[in-house]
Design a protein around this motif. Sequence first.
Motif: not given
Length: 142
Positions: A17, A19, A108, A110
Motif C-alpha cells: 500500500f 499511504v 488517510t 491507502k
Amino acid sequence: MTMEHLRTVSSEAVPAFEVNEWILPTDMTLIKTAVMSFTGTLIAAGCEKDSDDLNDAQVGFRELLANAIAHGNLGVERPKGCEDTLMELALKEQAEHPEKKQKKVFVTIKANKHELIIIIRDEGNGFDRALVPNPLHPDNIM
C-alpha cells in the motif's frame, strides 16, 4: 520495484500500500484540489486513468470529504425544502463563523492496484446512528 515493496495476498504478489496522510483545514474550496491529489494517488497506485473505478472512487471521496467539512466540522444541516446546495450553505457558515475553520479534517488513503482504503475523520460533534433513517427502506430510496 524491488521485492521489499511487495507483500503476499492470497499467494499473489501485489505492490504494498502507498499511504497518504493529510491534515486539511475546514474549507470547502479545497475539495476540488483534494480530489485532484486523490486522483493522482490512485493513478500512481495503478488505477487506470479513465476507468469507471477511478470515477466511482472520485465521487465517493468528494462526498466523504464534503460531509466531513460541511456536516462534521461546520455543523451544517440542510433543511427540507432548502434549495441552497450543501456547498452554498457551508460557504455561508464558513464566512459567518471563521473560528470553525480552525477545525481539521484528517484523511488517510491507502491504495494499491487491488485495494483502496479511505479513512476520513473530522472534529465535529458526531451523530447518533440510531437516529439515521435506514437508507434501504423503500421510503428512503430516491
